[in-house]
Each structure stands twice: as structure tokens, then as C-alpha cells.
Design an enzyme around this catalytic site. Structure first.
Site, PDB file in Angstrom:
ATOM      1  N   ALA A   1       0.830  -1.195   0.000  1.00  0.00           N
ATOM      2  CA  ALA A   1       0.000   0.000   0.000  1.00  0.00           C
ATOM      3  C   ALA A   1       0.869   1.251   0.000  1.00  0.00           C
ATOM      4  CB  ALA A   1      -0.916   0.007   1.219  1.00  0.00           C
TER       5      ALA A   1
ATOM      6  N   GLY B   1       0.491  -5.717   0.180  1.00  0.00           N
ATOM      7  CA  GLY B   1      -0.418  -5.767  -0.956  1.00  0.00           C
ATOM      8  C   GLY B   1       0.249  -6.194  -2.245  1.00  0.00           C
TER       9      GLY B   1
ATOM     10  N   GLU C   1       0.066  -9.841  -2.079  1.00  0.00           N
ATOM     11  CA  GLU C   1      -1.334 -10.224  -2.254  1.00  0.00           C
ATOM     12  C   GLU C   1      -1.731 -10.163  -3.728  1.00  0.00           C
ATOM     13  OE1 GLU C   1      -3.803  -9.125   1.667  1.00  0.00           O
ATOM     14  OE2 GLU C   1      -2.709  -7.416   0.830  1.00  0.00           O
TER      15      GLU C   1
ATOM     16  N   GLU D   1       2.130  -6.860   7.211  1.00  0.00           N
ATOM     17  CA  GLU D   1       1.175  -5.902   7.764  1.00  0.00           C
ATOM     18  C   GLU D   1       1.157  -5.850   9.293  1.00  0.00           C
ATOM     19  OE1 GLU D   1      -0.392  -6.802   3.627  1.00  0.00           O
ATOM     20  OE2 GLU D   1       0.627  -7.885   5.232  1.00  0.00           O
TER      21      GLU D   1
END
Length: 336
Positions: A138, A183, A186, A206
Site C-alpha cells: 500500500a 499488498g 497479495e 502488515e
């Protein structure tokens, strides 16, 4: 399709098969199951404004023939000649280490909307245009400026876009030539196949920020490497290199990084070339059968496989495959 068992289990299996039929209908593939939805094939492919189709000649480093504006944060390339059918999504936010911003998520969403209805697309490769980084996760500089009320909707949008990538009807390959954190990993987990250079670094980190993976990581990582090990990696926020990721089953191939810094991409391209000669409809329903079948019991999964296999029987491609075998020549599939 073989008759399902009577009673609640049979009803559950039948319901699951109808869900698969509905999914096929959305892909333009009618299964012909009793009570299932069918539809005609999707219309002509839609090209987004400003997207460039690459020519046959490859640029020395990145393997592309056409230049795009440096400010573009997502470069969408349709490869040509012997690579026709391969589309490359190249993330290009060097100043932010390819971090997932509002704009980048918007561009990814736009790209996926086009690709999922383009019957000429055979394989999608997700890669970085920035040396030594795939995606750092992110965009925390952008995130810190968000009001708390904005964070949830943005994470939900990111999750939805990554889900759409996972649900693309064609094979997808993540080429990880550098850092893939949070992310970024991910995003890679949403792809069918992951290739990482030996020098790559990846992890769901995270918990270091007192949050959890929010774009599918808590679900896809356990499915990829097993629950216990996934918990260990998420709880510790551990970062793995390419070889370590290969050892735990997180990636399929670990090429030694080259001077150009694109070893994972080159391997991903080789894999995509292996997929190109196969029947297009078969590839789509094979992916659907695998994805849907992995979420259910074996009996229901076999029913899903049977329903998907039935979709290939009336195709022109199947007849062409048989004819090509008889004539001892390469098949000429048209995706029909």
C-alpha cells in the site's frame, strides 16, 4: 452430468454446479446443465483508450517494441507475432516503489474490465517496469493522509480489484523481479502462477503496522502454502527470498537474476508461450474447474469437472484438435 446424490448433499452439489454454470455464462460459456444459465459468447474485445499494442520487434531490455509515456503508472502491452495473445500489465511507479495508490488501483480495475471480456487474450503477465521492485504494498504516504473513514472503502476497493485479477478467465502469471511486500504479495497471490527471481524479497508484513493483510492475503497464502506456515509468516511478518519462497511452495520457479533485472519476467514469458498452443476454451474451463473444485469436496469437484468437460465437447476447437492429431500437424485453434 452424472446424477447427484439424493437429499441435502445432492441439493448442495447441484447448487454448486449451477453456480459454476452461471460463472461459465458470465464468461460466455454455456454448460447446458438443467436449470443453469447460458449465454452467447461475449462480443468483440474492447480496447481502452490510449492502450498501445506492441509490435513484433522487442526493445533491448524490456522486450517491447513501442514506448509509452513515462508518467503512465500502468503500462498495458499486447504482445505480437509469436507472442500474440499474451498481455503484460507493467506497474510503473518508480518514485513510490510501485505502491498501490488510488490511481493505480483505478488503472488496474480499468485494465481488468477490458481483459476479462477480450477473447483474444490467452495469458496475462503481471510484472514491474521498475528495477528491483515488484510492488512494495500500500502507498503509506497516501494512506497517512486519508481520513479513517476513507481507509475501509479503499481497502475494500483494492480487495475487489485483486479478486477480479484472480477471477480473470485466462492463466495469469506474476513475475516477481524484486520486492513484493504486503499488498504487492497479495497481488501476486491472486495470480495462478508465481515466478520469482533469486534476489526477490516477499512477505506479508502488515502486522508490523498493527494491521492484517486486507486484500486476500489471510485467505490465499494458507491455500498456497498451508495454514500453519502461513500463520507463522503472517504472525512474524517474515520476508523470504526467492529460494525460500520456492521451498515453501509460494512460487513455482526461481531463475537466477540477470544483468537486466528481468529474469522472472523472461521465465514468465516462456511459460506463457507454452500455454499459447493449447485450446482457448479448454484453458478457460480448466481454470474454472480447478478454482471451483478446490473449494468443495471431491464428489462435488468431480461433478464440476464433468460439467466443465461437457463445455468442450461441442466446440470447433475440439474437432480441430482431433483432425490435427490425425493429420500430424499443429492445431489451428480459434477459440470456438
Amino acid at each position: 452430468m452424472a446424477a447427484a446424490a439424493a437429499g441435502p448433499l445432492g441439493a448442495l452439489q447441484a447448487g454448486r454446479a449451477r453456480l459454476v454454470a452461471a460463472r461459465c455464462a458470465r464468461l460466455g460459456l454455456g454448460l447446458g446443465l438443467p436449470g443453469s444459465a447460458t449465454s452467447s459468447r461475449a462480443g468483440p474485445a474492447i480496447c481502452a483508450r490510449g492502450w498501445a499494442r506492441a509490435g513484433g520487434a522487442a526493445a533491448p531490455r524490456r522486450g517491447y517494441s513501442s514506448e509509452v509515456k513515462a508518467e503512465d503508472e500502468l503500462r498495458v502491452r499486447y504482445l505480437e507475432e509469436e507472442n500474440r495473445g499474451i498481455v503484460v500489465l507493467g506497474i510503473n511507479r518508480a518514485y513510490a516503489k510501485n505502491a498501490l495508490s488510488k490511481n493505480l488501483i483505478k488503472m488496474l480495475s480499468k485494465a481488468v474490465d477490458v481483459l476479462k471480456s477480450d477473447k483474444k487474450v490467452r495469458t496475462v503477465i503481471v510484472r514491474s517496469e521498475v528495477p528491483e521492485v515488484f510492488c512494495a504494498g500500500a502507498d503509506l504516504k497516501e494512506r497517512v493522509k486519508m481520513h479513517p473513514s476513507e481507509v475501509g472503502p479503499f481497502v475494500s476497493k483494492t480487495r475487489a480489484v485483486i479478486n477480479e485479477i484472480a477471477n480473470l478467465p485466462v492463466p495469469t502469471i506474476a513475475a516477481i523481479d524484486g520486492l513484493a511486500l504486503g499488498g504487492g504479495l497479495e497481488l501476486a497471490l491472486a495470480c495462478d502462477i508465481r515466478v520469482a527471481a533469486s534476489s526477490a524479497k516477499m512477505g506479508l508484513v502488515e502486522t508490523k503496522l498493527a494491521i492484517i493483510p486486507g486484500a486476500g492475503g489471510t485467505q490465499r497464502l494458507p491455500r498456497a502454502i498451508g495454514m500453519s506456515l502461513a500463520k507463522e509468516l503472517i504472525f512474524s511478518a517474515r520476508v523470504l527470498d526467492g529460494q525460500e519462497a520456492k521451498a515453501v511452495g509460494l512460487v513455482s520457479h526461481v531463475p537466477q537474476q540477470n544483468e537486466e533485472g528481468d529474469a522472472a519476467y523472461r521465465k514468465a514469458l516462456d511459460l506463457a508461450k507454452e500455454f499459447l498452443p493449447q485450446g482457448p476454451v479448454a484453458m478457460r474451463v480448466a481454470k474454472l474447474a480447478i478454482n471451483q473444485g478446490m473449494e468443495v469436496d471431491l464428489v462435488t469437484g468431480l461433478a464440476i469437472e464433468e460439467a466443465c468437460y461437457a463445455q468442450t465437447i461441442p466446440t470447433k476447437d475440439r474437432l480441430e484438435g482431433l483432425l490435427a492429431f490425425k493429420e500430424k500437424r499443429p492445431p489451428r485453434y480459434k477459440g470456438e
